[in-house]
Write a protein that holds these residues in place. Structure first.
Motif, PDB file in Angstrom:
ATOM      1  N   THR A 285       7.639  -1.847  -0.211  1.00  0.00           N
ATOM      2  CA  THR A 285       7.464  -1.178   1.081  1.00  0.00           C
ATOM      3  C   THR A 285       8.819  -0.679   1.554  1.00  0.00           C
ATOM      4  O   THR A 285       9.754  -1.464   1.697  1.00  0.00           O
ATOM      5  CB  THR A 285       6.878  -2.136   2.131  1.00  0.00           C
TER       6      THR A 285
ATOM      7  N   THR B  85      -3.421  -3.684  -0.975  1.00  0.00           N
ATOM      8  CA  THR B  85      -3.031  -2.435  -0.326  1.00  0.00           C
ATOM      9  C   THR B  85      -4.254  -1.530  -0.200  1.00  0.00           C
ATOM     10  O   THR B  85      -5.343  -1.879  -0.663  1.00  0.00           O
ATOM     11  CB  THR B  85      -1.926  -1.709  -1.132  1.00  0.00           C
TER      12      THR B  85
ATOM     13  N   ARG C 177      -2.727   3.506  -1.924  1.00  0.00           N
ATOM     14  CA  ARG C 177      -1.304   3.817  -2.022  1.00  0.00           C
ATOM     15  C   ARG C 177      -0.973   4.311  -3.434  1.00  0.00           C
ATOM     16  O   ARG C 177      -1.755   4.164  -4.371  1.00  0.00           O
ATOM     17  CB  ARG C 177      -0.456   2.584  -1.707  1.00  0.00           C
TER      18      ARG C 177
ATOM     19  N   GLN D 272       4.688   1.999  -1.027  1.00  0.00           N
ATOM     20  CA  GLN D 272       4.116   2.379   0.256  1.00  0.00           C
ATOM     21  C   GLN D 272       5.198   2.444   1.321  1.00  0.00           C
ATOM     22  O   GLN D 272       6.297   1.917   1.160  1.00  0.00           O
ATOM     23  CB  GLN D 272       3.031   1.391   0.675  1.00  0.00           C
TER      24      GLN D 272
END
Length: 412
Positions: A197, A265, A268, A286
Motif C-alpha cells: 500500500t 483486497t 486491485r 494499492q
C-alpha cells in the motif's frame, strides 16, 4: 485493402509502433500481454505487412482469420473517410491516423471516432469530421439529424481513469521487483499474499522506485509485513493457493474474486506467480487513497459539456469505457433493466449528469471496449456493446435523434 492503407498512411508507422513495444517487452517481459493488447491494431497490420512481403499478397486463409478482423475494419473505416474527404481534409486525416500509432491513447480515441461515425453512416446519415474552429471543438457533425445537425463528442475513457495505480506502472514495478525476487520465490511451497500500500501512487522517480522494490523484497524474505520508507506499508499473509488454482478456468470474474479473497483486497492491480515448488505468490499493489473512477468520468463530461459544443444544436456524448468489455456492459444493462435489482452506479451517475447538464446535451452513449459483434446484415461489425441514455426533455432535442440510436447492437 491493406495495400491501399499502406499507400495512404505508410507501413513504417505501424512497423515502428510494434518495434517500440517489443523493445520495451525485451526489458520487462511482464509488459508483453498488456502492450500487445493496447497496440493490437499496429501488431495486426504489421502481420499483414510481413505476409505481403513474403507472399506478395495477403493469403486468402489469413483474410478469414478473426484475429485480424479489427485491423481490417480499421483499414476499411480509414479508407472510407479518405474517399469522402476533400484533398485538404484527407491530408489532415492522414496526419491524424499516423499520430494514432504513436500512443495507445491516440489510437483508442481515433477508433472511437471511427466507431461512432460508422454507426451513423451505416444508418444512412451524413457524417462530417468537425474541424476545430469558433463553432465548437466537438468531433463529428451528423448533418441530417435535427433542424441543423447533431453534434457528437467522443470520449475514450482509459481503464486507468480515476485509478491511483495504473496498469502500466504496476507492470513496470512488478518487473523491477521480480529481478530481485525470482530466486527467492522459486522455492515457495505454499501460498503467500503480499500487499503493498503506497500513500498515493507508485514512485515515478527510478531511484525511489528501486529503493521501494528492495524494501518489499526484504520484507518477503523476512516473512513479515512492516511500514516502509515514504509512508508505504507491506502486509504479508499465508493463503491456500488451491482456491486460485480452481478459479483459473472458471472465467475472469471468478478468478478476480479468488485473488481478492486470498489477499484481502478488492479489485486491485495484482500479479500471481505459481512456483516450481508448488507454491504461489500473490502480489497486490494499492493506494491508500480510494479510486474514484465514475466521478472522474462524469467530471470529464461536465468539463466538455461546458466548452466543446456550440449550444445551438443538440449534442451527444459517445463514451468508450476501455476497462469494460461487451459482456460486462451488457450485464450492467441487464441489471438496470430488472425492476427487482438496484440501479448500477453507472445508471445513477448518468442520471445525475443528465439532470445537471446544460440544455444542449441530449444524451450519452456508453460503449464497451472495442470488439466484434454480428451486424444487422449478418456480417461482422467492429465496435462493442453500447448502452445509451437520452434526455428528451432537452430544449434542443429532436425526434430524429432517436432513430439511429435504436438500431442493432445498442441497448437502452
Amino acid at each position: 485493402m491493406y495495400r491501399r492503407l499502406e499507400s495512404a498512411i505508410g507501413a513504417g508507422h505501424w512497423q515502428g509502433a510494434v518495434a517500440r513495444q517489443e523493445e520495451a517487452i525485451r526489458s520487462n517481459h511482464f509488459l508483453g500481454d498488456y502492450l500487445r493488447s493496447e497496440y493490437a491494431i499496429a501488431y495486426q497490420l504489421d502481420r499483414l505487412r510481413r505476409l505481403v512481403a513474403g507472399f506478395g499478397t495477403v493469403p486468402h486463409e489469413a483474410c478469414n482469420d478473426p484475429s485480424i478482423f479489427p485491423s481490417l475494419a480499421f483499414a476499411a473505416q480509414v479508407l472510407e473517410v479518405l474517399e469522402r474527404s476533400t484533398v485538404k481534409q484527407a491530408r489532415a486525416f492522414v496526419k491524424r491516423v499516423r499520430t494514432a500509432f504513436s500512443s495507445s491513447e491516440n489510437m483508442h480515441g481515433l477508433r472511437l471516432e471511427l466507431q461512432a461515425a460508422t454507426h451513423f453512416a451505416r444508418r444512412g446519415q451524413r457524417v462530417v469530421w468537425h474541424r476545430v474552429n469558433n463553432g465548437g471543438s466537438f468531433d463529428l457533425l451528423i448533418e441530417d439529424l435535427g433542424p441543423s445537425g447533431l453534434e457528437v463528442e467522443c470520449k475514450s475513457i482509459s481503464e486507468n481513469k480515476g485509478r491511483k495505480i495504473h496498469r502500466l506502472a504496476a507492470l513496470e514495478f512488478w518487473g523491477e521487483l521480480w529481478r530481485d525476487l525470482a530466486g527467492v520465490a522459486q522455492n515457495l511451497r505454499s501460498g503467500l499474499a503480499v500487499v503493498l500500500t503506497v500513500p498515493y501512487r507508485l514512485p515515478e522517480d527510478a531511484g525511489e522506485r528501486a529503493a521501494l522494490a528492495r524494501e518489499v523484497v526484504a520484507r518477503i524474505v523476512a516473512g513479515s509485513g512492516a511500514a516502509l520508507g515514504g509512508g508505504a506499508e507491506v502486509r504479508i499473509e499465508p493463503f491456500d493457493p488451491a482456491k486460485i488454482e480452481a478459479a483459473k478456468d472458471t472465467g475472469r470474474e471468478e478468478l478476480r474474486k479468488a485473488i481478492d479473497a486470498a489477499t484481502g483486497t478488492a479489485n486491485r492491480e495484482a500479479a500471481v506467480y505459481g512456483t516450481p515448488a508448488g507454491g504461489m505468490l500473490a502480489f497486490v499493489m494499492q493506494s491508500a487513497v480510494e479510486d474514484d473512477v465514475l466521478d472522474q468520468v462524469f467530471a470529464t463530461l461536465d468539463d466538455s459539456a461546458a466548452r466543446q459544443f456550440t449550444r445551438k444544436r443538440g449534442a451527444l456524448f459517445w463514451v468508450a469505457l476501455q476497462g469494460i468489455d461487451a459482456d460486462q456492459l451488457l450485464s450492467v444493462h441487464e441489471q438496470d433493466s430488472d425492476p427487482g435489482e438496484q440501479p448500477t452506479a453507472l445508471r445513477l451517475g448518468v442520471n445525475n449528469f443528465l439532470n445537471r447538464a446544460p440544455g444542449h446535451i441530449v444524451g450519452v452513449v456508453f460503449s464497451s471496449r472495442s470488439g466484434l459483434f454480428p451486424a444487422v446484415d449478418g456480417s461482422t461489425d467492429s465496435g462493442g456493446t453500447t448502452n445509451f441514455f437520452l434526455k428528451e426533455e432537452s430544449p434542443l432535442w429532436h425526434a430524429s435523434f432517436r432513430g439511429p440510436l435504436r438500431a442493432a447492437g445498442m441497448t437502452e
